[in-house]
Design an enzyme around this catalytic site. Structure first.
Site, mmCIF file in Angstrom:
data_model
loop_
_atom_site.group_PDB
_atom_site.id
_atom_site.type_symbol
_atom_site.label_atom_id
_atom_site.label_comp_id
_atom_site.label_asym_id
_atom_site.label_seq_id
_atom_site.Cartn_x
_atom_site.Cartn_y
_atom_site.Cartn_z
ATOM 1 N N HIS A 9 0.648 -1.350 0.007
ATOM 2 C CA HIS A 9 -0.126 -0.112 0.242
ATOM 3 C C HIS A 9 0.880 1.304 0.072
ATOM 4 O O HIS A 9 2.083 1.330 0.490
ATOM 5 C CB HIS A 9 -0.957 -0.151 1.289
ATOM 6 C CG HIS A 9 -0.326 0.145 2.250
ATOM 7 N ND1 HIS A 9 0.264 1.257 2.983
ATOM 8 C CD2 HIS A 9 -0.050 -0.930 3.349
ATOM 9 C CE1 HIS A 9 0.824 0.958 4.405
ATOM 10 N NE2 HIS A 9 0.505 -0.325 4.356
ATOM 11 N N HIS A 150 0.309 -5.643 2.872
ATOM 12 C CA HIS A 150 1.200 -4.926 3.985
ATOM 13 C C HIS A 150 2.515 -5.577 4.036
ATOM 14 O O HIS A 150 2.961 -6.450 3.568
ATOM 15 C CB HIS A 150 0.339 -4.918 5.214
ATOM 16 C CG HIS A 150 -1.046 -4.443 5.221
ATOM 17 N ND1 HIS A 150 -1.444 -3.200 5.581
ATOM 18 C CD2 HIS A 150 -1.949 -5.199 4.904
ATOM 19 C CE1 HIS A 150 -2.871 -3.111 5.294
ATOM 20 N NE2 HIS A 150 -3.081 -4.462 4.998
#
Length: 211
Positions: A9, A150
């Site tokens: 992200h 992540h």
């Protein structure tokens, strides 16, 4: 084979200040929104058949830019959500160092031994991302897929793909809004690109090494 793009992200509001996020849900920073847009522009010329994302805001907001560029619906999957940092969640790196010095040292030096109080262990993350990868291989053979996740699950994914011990967890770069490309072949997985950030230009920021 499966061509798998692994995307971290874009920068969240907490990344620049070094605050542990875990399952907490800050949005992208203004720079992060610009990074995500640039990422989407980059993927306009890349064939994708599906895009998966962790259900947290920072991953979904990043995935939306790529999905919009490709005309795809986002498939949310909790198996690629961030590790649950438990009692570390919401704390700054400096606060964790003071309150949990031994576990902080262990997280940087022996992460495979860490189990966060009130949260998860790295081994648990490894097991869920491994399950995700096996499903991707079966469901999308012959296709090109992207996932937005992540730093912890992404590094665990690399360990699972290469069948290396979790002691190698910190051996892979993982900057915000970076992507890697893996060819999941019949008998092996090959990392073709790792932690690619050239599309970000002046928006690039090196990731915090303790997160």
């Amino acid at each position: 084979m499966v061509r798998l793009y692994i995307i971290r992200h874009a920068e969240s509001e907490w990344n620049p200040i070094g605050r542990y996020q875990g399952l907490l849900d800050p949005e992208l920073s203004e720079r992060g929104k610009a990074q995500a847009k640039r990422l989407g522009e980059h993927f306009q010329s890349i064939e994708l058949h599906a895009i998966y994302s962790s259900p947290l805001k920072r991953t979904l907001q990043t995935a939306q830019e790529v999905a919009k560029a490709k005309g795809l619906e986002i498939i949310e999957d909790r198996r690629i959500i961030e590790i649950d940092h438990g009692v570390w969640s919401g704390l700054l790196v400096e606060e964790v160092q003071k309150r949990f010095p031994e576990q902080f040292r262990q997280w940087l030096e022996e992460p495979y031994k860490v189990s966060f109080e009130g949260g998860e262990s790295l081994q648990q993350v490894y097991e869920r991302v491994k399950d995700f990868l096996e499903e991707i291989r079966e469901r999308h053979w012959g296709q090109t897929i992207a996932l937005v996740s992540h730093t912890v699950p992404i590094r665990a994914i690399y360990c699972a793909l290469l069948k290396v011990d979790l002691s190698k967890f910190w051996s892979f770069g993982c900057d915000n809004a970076s992507y890697s490309l893996v060819h999941m072949e019949k008998d092996r997985n090959v990392i073709m690109r790792l932690n690619t950030t050239c599309h970000l230009g002046d928006l690039y920021v090196e990731a915090h090494k303790a997160l």
